[in-house]
Design an enzyme around this catalytic site. Structure first.
Site, PDB file in Angstrom:
ATOM      1  N   HIS A 507       0.856  -1.197   0.000  1.00  0.00           N
ATOM      2  CA  HIS A 507       0.000   0.000   0.000  1.00  0.00           C
ATOM      3  C   HIS A 507       0.883   1.235   0.000  1.00  0.00           C
ATOM      4  O   HIS A 507       2.092   1.168   0.086  1.00  0.00           O
ATOM      5  CB  HIS A 507      -0.870   0.037   1.270  1.00  0.00           C
ATOM      6  CG  HIS A 507      -1.937  -1.017   1.332  1.00  0.00           C
ATOM      7  ND1 HIS A 507      -3.235  -0.786   0.966  1.00  0.00           N
ATOM      8  CD2 HIS A 507      -1.888  -2.308   1.736  1.00  0.00           C
ATOM      9  CE1 HIS A 507      -3.952  -1.888   1.120  1.00  0.00           C
ATOM     10  NE2 HIS A 507      -3.153  -2.833   1.595  1.00  0.00           N
ATOM     11  N   GLU A 580       3.344  -0.166   3.929  1.00  0.00           N
ATOM     12  CA  GLU A 580       2.945   1.159   3.443  1.00  0.00           C
ATOM     13  C   GLU A 580       4.198   1.828   2.906  1.00  0.00           C
ATOM     14  O   GLU A 580       5.113   2.154   3.657  1.00  0.00           O
ATOM     15  CB  GLU A 580       2.355   1.994   4.589  1.00  0.00           C
ATOM     16  CG  GLU A 580       1.121   1.380   5.244  1.00  0.00           C
ATOM     17  CD  GLU A 580      -0.143   1.630   4.461  1.00  0.00           C
ATOM     18  OE1 GLU A 580      -0.081   2.322   3.427  1.00  0.00           O
ATOM     19  OE2 GLU A 580      -1.200   1.110   4.872  1.00  0.00           O
TER      20      GLU A 580
HETATM   21 ZN   LIG Z   1      -3.985   1.182   0.773  1.00  0.00          ZN
END
Ligand SMILES: [Zn+2]
Length: 630
Positions: A507, A580
């Site tokens: 992400h 992330e």
């Molecule tokens: Zn995401």
């Protein structure tokens, strides 16, 4: 295309211990050794995928938004293709109450929450990469947080008198809560930034020399820019043609809008087609009848028995799924997954023909190898089996050696899903750069606000929480696994034929490496020692490449609590991590293409570390005959 609906309760992760109070001393020691507070440290904002909307205080406990802002107007603000006048504001929160109030207010008004991390003050915009290592956190405050909000037009300038939607710091200061500080402006003009990047991309394409327009997509320079859905589909096929013994493009499903969800399977000695996944040539997204049958007995409660059976049958190579772009606008996750797959093949097997062109873009290699070895000769044969006897070589700019790359391809069966949400990706490419969800109708489809789409990383069948309305950017769906995309991925992961033992979900943004659980911090993680140890090692490996600081910890702690998360569902029997990627908020989801390659390099270092660790642990368990769940 029809895929059988998976029971929402297919998996129920075992309760490995009772409460957080039992968090092991070893975990605490690891955290202390890394100077990370036991209830977490968060130096960077995170993806709005992790908004703890489900656990904010009940609405009745909060002061209502005042004055009321029409929900339809707010929804239009977050779903509109017209970003004119919009900007991104960053609020520092100084207490859990303040943090919760602001989040509640944002969701009540259907605003797009870009990030909502807790545990540390906001990093300074535009200097997030300069933050010292997470091993030093003098400013840590367990209750502080940071919320990045995309604000509708005419409501993004602090002090604007014409706003019909008041700015949060002007209203969230009652019932004894401390007033919010004025926000920082992260992105002053979102529309201008989006258009600027779009025109720059067109200009780069115009300036490409004819040689770079070769009919294949395997030039390393291909990774210097973002690419359309079709270009990515072509790239996967080109990889299959270039490395037929190790790479194969498969299709695991077809989306609501009729696009294939492609995956690239990487493993040594790929069996000849047909019929792995849905690659049966008919493009219907169906699994083979044999695989359908193999799933029939995999009910929720009986899953453990089946897993044991599979292990004894043949657990090698270890299946790992690396997924990207559950959230459409997180383009860097797609680019990073493709960089890792293609560079892993190139470093292990040599450059495909024709030879790559010189890299024309900005210097991608700030830490060049002073004595780079030449690329190994292209080869797809089994001659590479005895690479232990060969001198190892390290490709310039890559954080792994040829020998490491070959070992990964021998030990693992990697399935890379670069576009988990192709409909959303195309929409973010063609219509609305800020689109996050998929594009399927919801129960409220057709309403005046035109709210469609499901937040895929809220739609998985573990502690599913359909708390928000369909206009929300984080709408979880009408029910668990009602999105084709999540259902297809879960089915693939759960299919014993694929031998999947690990799931890594990419992400952006926030610079975090997290592990389960997401849904609650009150649920202890039984093997947290392993998960924390490997996470800390992986972020160290990552930082060694380009000095970027990532933080690791349980998702619920560093990000916030939310149900329906993919890594919670996969954790029942798998190694599960969420990464992330860059950045800390300077560009948010609009990471410039110049950062694709360095992001791929540093993320690759973390992935290699994770894979090595998983291999060692799985090998130990095979030797001892001890399955992970036992
Ligand atoms: Zn995401």
């Amino acid at each position: 295309m029809v895929i059988g609906i998976m029971p929402a309760t297919l998996h129920t992760p075992p309760r490995r211990s009772s409460t957080q109070a039992h968090r092991s001393l070893l975990v605490t020691a690891l955290l202390l050794a890394a100077s990370i507070p036991t209830h977490s440290l968060l130096p960077h904002p995170v993806d709005a995928a992790q908004i703890p909307f489900g656990l904010t205080p009940p609405l009745a406990d909060l002061a209502p938004p005042s004055p009321a802002y029409p929900a339809a107007a707010a929804a239009a603000a977050t779903t509109s293709t017209d970003l004119a006048g919009q900007s991104v504001l960053r609020y520092t929160t100084r207490s859990h109450d303040q943090h919760s109030r602001l989040l509640q207010w944002a969701h009540a008004n259907n605003l797009d929450v870009w990030a909502a991390p807790r545990g540390a003050p906001c990093p300074r915009p535009h200097q997030d990469h300069e933050r010292p290592s997470s091993t030093h956190a003098p400013t840590y405050s367990p209750h502080a947080g940071c919320i990045d909000l995309r604000m509708p037009a005419n409501r993004s300038t602090p002090g604007s008198s014409s706003a019909t939607l008041p700015l949060p710091h002007e209203i969230l200061s009652f019932r004894g809560a401390a007033p919010l500080d004025s926000p920082q402006v992260l992105i002053h003009d979102l529309d201008a930034l989006v258009h600027s990047q779009h025109h720059q991309r067109l200009e780069r394409q115009r300036q490409q020399p004819p040689a770079a327009l070769a009919p294949h997509t395997l030039d390393p320079a291909w990774h210097d820019d973002y690419h359309s859905f079709q270009e990515i589909a072509d790239h996967l096929l080109d990889l299959e043609h270039a490395y037929p013994s190790h790479a194969r493009r498969i299709q695991i499903a077809t989306t609501h809008e009729g696009r294939p969800i492609y995956a690239l399977k990487l493993a040594k000695r790929q069996p000849a087609p047909p019929n792995d996944g849905d690659d049966d040539g008919d493009g219907d997204g169906e699994l083979s009848p044999q695989k359908k049958n193999s799933k029939k007995n995999k009910g929720k409660k009986g899953g453990d028995k089946k897993k044991k059976k599979k292990k004894h049958r043949k657990p090698e190579p270890i299946g790992i799924v690396i997924a990207a772009e559950q959230h459409a606008r997180e383009w860097i996750s797609t680019s990073t997954s493709l960089f890792f797959a293609s560079e892993l093949l190139r470093s292990a097997l040599g450059s495909p023909h024709p030879q790559p062109h010189p890299h024309p873009g900005p210097d991608p290699n700030p830490n060049p190898d002073p004595n780079p070895a030449p690329n190994p000769p292209p080869s797809n044969s089994d001659d590479n089996d005895d690479d232990d006897d060969e001198p190892d070589t390290r490709l310039p700019s890559l954080p792994w050696s040829r020998k490491q790359a070959r070992r990964i391809l021998e030990r693992f069966s990697l399935t890379v899903i670069p576009l988990s949400n192709p409909d959303g990706y195309v929409h973010s490419w063609d219509e609305n750069r800020m689109w996050r969800k998929n594009r399927q109708p919801t129960t409220a489809a057709g309403d005046e606000a035109g709210c469609v789409g499901v937040d895929l990383n809220r739609n998985w069948g573990f502690h599913f929480d359909a708390g928000l309305n369909p206009c929300s950017e984080a709408y979880a769906g009408d029910k668990a696994f009602d999105a084709i995309e999540t259902r297809a991925m879960a089915q693939y992961i759960d299919d014993p034929a694929n031998g999947v033992e690990g799931f890594i979900d990419l992400h952006s943004y926030g610079q975090l490496l997290t592990y389960p659980y997401s849904f609650s911090c009150s649920e202890a993680v039984g093997d947290e020692e392993d998960l924390l140890e490997v996470s800390l090692g992986a972020v160290r490996a990552l930082r060694n490449v380009h000095k970027r600081t990532f933080t690791s910890g349980r998702t619920c702690e560093v990000v916030g609590e939310a149900g329906g998360n993919a890594i919670d569902w996969t954790y029942s029997v798998k190694w599960s991590f969420s990464l992330e990627l860059r950045d800390g908020g300077t560009y948010g989801f609009l990471l410039p293409p110049e950062q694709i390659r360095p992001t791929g390099e540093e993320t690759g270092a973390a992935l290699v570390y994770l894979l090595d660790f998983i291999h060692e642990r799985e090998k130990d368990k095979q030797k001892s005959g001890h399955h992970r769940l036992q």
